[in-house]
Structures are given as C-alpha cells and as structure tokens.
Enzyme design. Sequence first.
Site, PDB file in Angstrom:
ATOM      1  CG  ASN A   7      54.195 -30.648 -27.018  1.00  0.00           C
ATOM      2  OD1 ASN A   7      53.549 -30.808 -25.986  1.00  0.00           O
ATOM      3  ND2 ASN A   7      53.715 -30.934 -28.223  1.00  0.00           N
ATOM      4  CD1 TRP A   8      58.361 -32.092 -21.640  1.00  0.00           C
ATOM      5  CD2 TRP A   8      57.548 -31.721 -19.579  1.00  0.00           C
ATOM      6  NE1 TRP A   8      59.400 -31.689 -20.848  1.00  0.00           N
ATOM      7  CE2 TRP A   8      58.934 -31.464 -19.581  1.00  0.00           C
ATOM      8  CE3 TRP A   8      56.833 -31.559 -18.394  1.00  0.00           C
ATOM      9  CZ2 TRP A   8      59.611 -31.038 -18.436  1.00  0.00           C
ATOM     10  CZ3 TRP A   8      57.505 -31.140 -17.251  1.00  0.00           C
ATOM     11  CH2 TRP A   8      58.879 -30.886 -17.274  1.00  0.00           C
ATOM     12  CE  LYS A   9      54.345 -34.419 -28.822  1.00  0.00           C
ATOM     13  NZ  LYS A   9      54.457 -35.160 -30.063  1.00  0.00           N
ATOM     14  N   GLY A  43      59.372 -32.496 -28.844  1.00  0.00           N
ATOM     15  CA  GLY A  43      58.541 -33.445 -28.110  1.00  0.00           C
ATOM     16  C   GLY A  43      59.406 -34.445 -27.360  1.00  0.00           C
ATOM     17  N   GLY A  44      59.575 -35.624 -27.943  1.00  0.00           N
ATOM     18  CA  GLY A  44      60.262 -36.740 -27.279  1.00  0.00           C
ATOM     19  C   GLY A  44      61.575 -36.364 -26.600  1.00  0.00           C
ATOM     20  N   GLY A  91      57.319 -37.388 -33.889  1.00  0.00           N
ATOM     21  CA  GLY A  91      57.418 -38.655 -33.174  1.00  0.00           C
ATOM     22  C   GLY A  91      57.828 -39.830 -34.041  1.00  0.00           C
ATOM     23  CG  HIS A 117      50.670 -30.574 -31.219  1.00  0.00           C
ATOM     24  ND1 HIS A 117      50.467 -31.864 -31.631  1.00  0.00           N
ATOM     25  CD2 HIS A 117      52.000 -30.415 -31.097  1.00  0.00           C
ATOM     26  CE1 HIS A 117      51.651 -32.470 -31.734  1.00  0.00           C
ATOM     27  NE2 HIS A 117      52.598 -31.609 -31.425  1.00  0.00           N
ATOM     28  CD  GLU A 174      50.909 -35.448 -30.715  1.00  0.00           C
ATOM     29  OE1 GLU A 174      50.802 -35.011 -29.552  1.00  0.00           O
ATOM     30  OE2 GLU A 174      51.998 -35.842 -31.182  1.00  0.00           O
ATOM     31  CB  SER A 211      62.038 -36.302 -35.373  1.00  0.00           C
ATOM     32  OG  SER A 211      60.920 -37.177 -35.341  1.00  0.00           O
ATOM     33  CD  GLU A 252      55.313 -29.302 -33.858  1.00  0.00           C
ATOM     34  OE1 GLU A 252      56.333 -29.466 -33.191  1.00  0.00           O
ATOM     35  OE2 GLU A 252      54.209 -29.756 -33.528  1.00  0.00           O
TER      36      GLU A 252
HETATM   37  P1  PGA Z   1      58.683 -34.894 -31.509  1.00  0.00           P
HETATM   38  O1  PGA Z   1      57.357 -34.015 -31.256  1.00  0.00           O
HETATM   39  O2  PGA Z   1      59.863 -34.001 -31.207  1.00  0.00           O
HETATM   40  O3  PGA Z   1      58.560 -36.040 -30.550  1.00  0.00           O
HETATM   41  O4  PGA Z   1      58.668 -35.309 -32.938  1.00  0.00           O
HETATM   42  C1  PGA Z   1      57.295 -32.665 -31.638  1.00  0.00           C
HETATM   43  C2  PGA Z   1      55.925 -32.130 -31.330  1.00  0.00           C
HETATM   44  O5  PGA Z   1      54.938 -32.867 -31.449  1.00  0.00           O
HETATM   45  O6  PGA Z   1      55.778 -30.943 -30.965  1.00  0.00           O
END
Ligand code: PGA
Length: 254
Positions: A13-15, A237-238, A177, A99, A101, A216, A171
């Site tokens: 997930n590159w956001k 994500g990250g 994050g 998601h 976010e 994470s 999640e």
């Molecule tokens: P993260 O994000 O790995 O940076 O914690 C995961 C996500 O939001 O899907």
Amino acid sequence: MSPASRTPVLAANWKMHKTSAEAEAFLADFLGRVGDPRDREVVICPSFLALKPVVDLCLQSPVRVAAQNMHDEPEGAFTGEVSAPMLAEIGVDGVILGHSERREHFCESDEALARKLPAALDAGLEPILCVGERESERDSGETEAVLRRQVEADLAGVDDAGLSELVIAYEPVWAIGTGRTATPDQAEEAIGFIRSLVEARSAEAAERVRILYGGSVKPANAAELLGRGEIDGALVGGASLDPADFAEIVAAAS
Ligand code: PGA
C-alpha cells in the site's frame, strides 16, 4: 503458514507516495528481486495516476495491481471520483477498501463500504477490505465488537460466492505507521475472530477467504508474523516503498 488452499497475499500500500516515474524506478529494481513467486500473490497498490504505468510494467510478470479506493457507482455526477469499471478497463486487478486512513480522514462509512464491495466484485476486482480497532477501543476491550461491526456491515451486500473471493486485512489502527506491530498472538487472535465472523455466513467462504495482517510489517518481523497459520499474508505500508525491503517481506512468506 496458510493452508495450501489459501495462497498468501503480500500487498504494497503505497498510499500517497511515488510519482509514475518513481513507481517505474521501483519496479525496475523490484521485479528482478521478486522473480516469479508462483506460490504467493504479490500486489502493488499505487496512486490512481500511477496505476496504468504500473499495470503496463507488470504485464509480463505475476505481480498484480490494485487501487487504493473507488466510488460505488459505475458512473455519474461525482466530481473527482473513479469507478470500478474504470479501474477494470485499464487492467487493474483489485482495490483496497475501507483503509483506516480513509475512514478517519475522508469520512469513509460502513454504509458506503457496503455498496463499494459488491460494486468492486461486479467489476471483476478483488477487494482488500481493511478493518481494525483504534488503541482506545482495544484498551477498553472493544476490539471484537469493532471488528464485528465493521465486518458485518461492510460485507452485508456481498453474497456467499463473493465472500470467498475477497481479501480482508486486519489492520489495528494503533499499529499503522507507528512502528508498533501487533504481536503474532494478537494478530492471530483477531484474524481468527474475523474468520469466525465469515464462517457465520458461510463455512466454505471462511475456509477460502484470505485474511492478512497490516501495521508496521517490516523485513525484521515479517517471518514471525507470516509463519503463523491464521495469517494469510500482509498489507505493507512504509516498508513497501523500498524494493529491497518489500522483496524481503515477499520472500518471508515462502
Ligand atoms: P504501515 O502501513 O506498514 O506503514 O504501518 C500499513 C497500512 O496502512 O496498510
């Protein structure tokens, strides 16, 4: 390890990261590292604008491509939105829905998700539905109530056949994050609970639906999490922004 019947999914997930040029540079490095992971499903989820270049670059590879959101209507007066048929037309395979976010910053509601999930399936897209509790909800013992509410409401419009086709990502919001990962026990417990919710609808779908962990995930903790029987993969994500790190996470699922 997941049962053989459930192919692990590793989704990036590159956001709101990576321009099209940056996405191309990532793939030039990543595709060579990841090789042909036939026993795993690898999915890249770039921004809307980078979807087409990423689809084109992944055509000759087993890597699949998913969007990060979509509207529930196939077309209409919804300025700034993108529909499921538009994504399918350019060769996108799936879509992340719900998601945290989007729930937090863009008022994504369970009602909207109940419409988006069948719309995605109708267009031939594989949805990756995200669910998870906030820290305060975990602290007050509401984790299962939150997961139940989200899973039951979001999947209300999906029939039993559709249920086995989708992917769910557990999640926990407090792990996204933050560098704070759920322990493998916490992740397995929540995922087992989510599977029991699907089982209440269809035992066959519960056996087939892939349920991932996200929050994470890094090369350093991937093997421990992905080694657990209930955890069918990861939404990353990250750490998915770096081709070497994401390739290491994919390798950890073997
Ligand atoms: P993260 O994000 O790995 O940076 O914690 C995961 C996500 O939001 O899907």
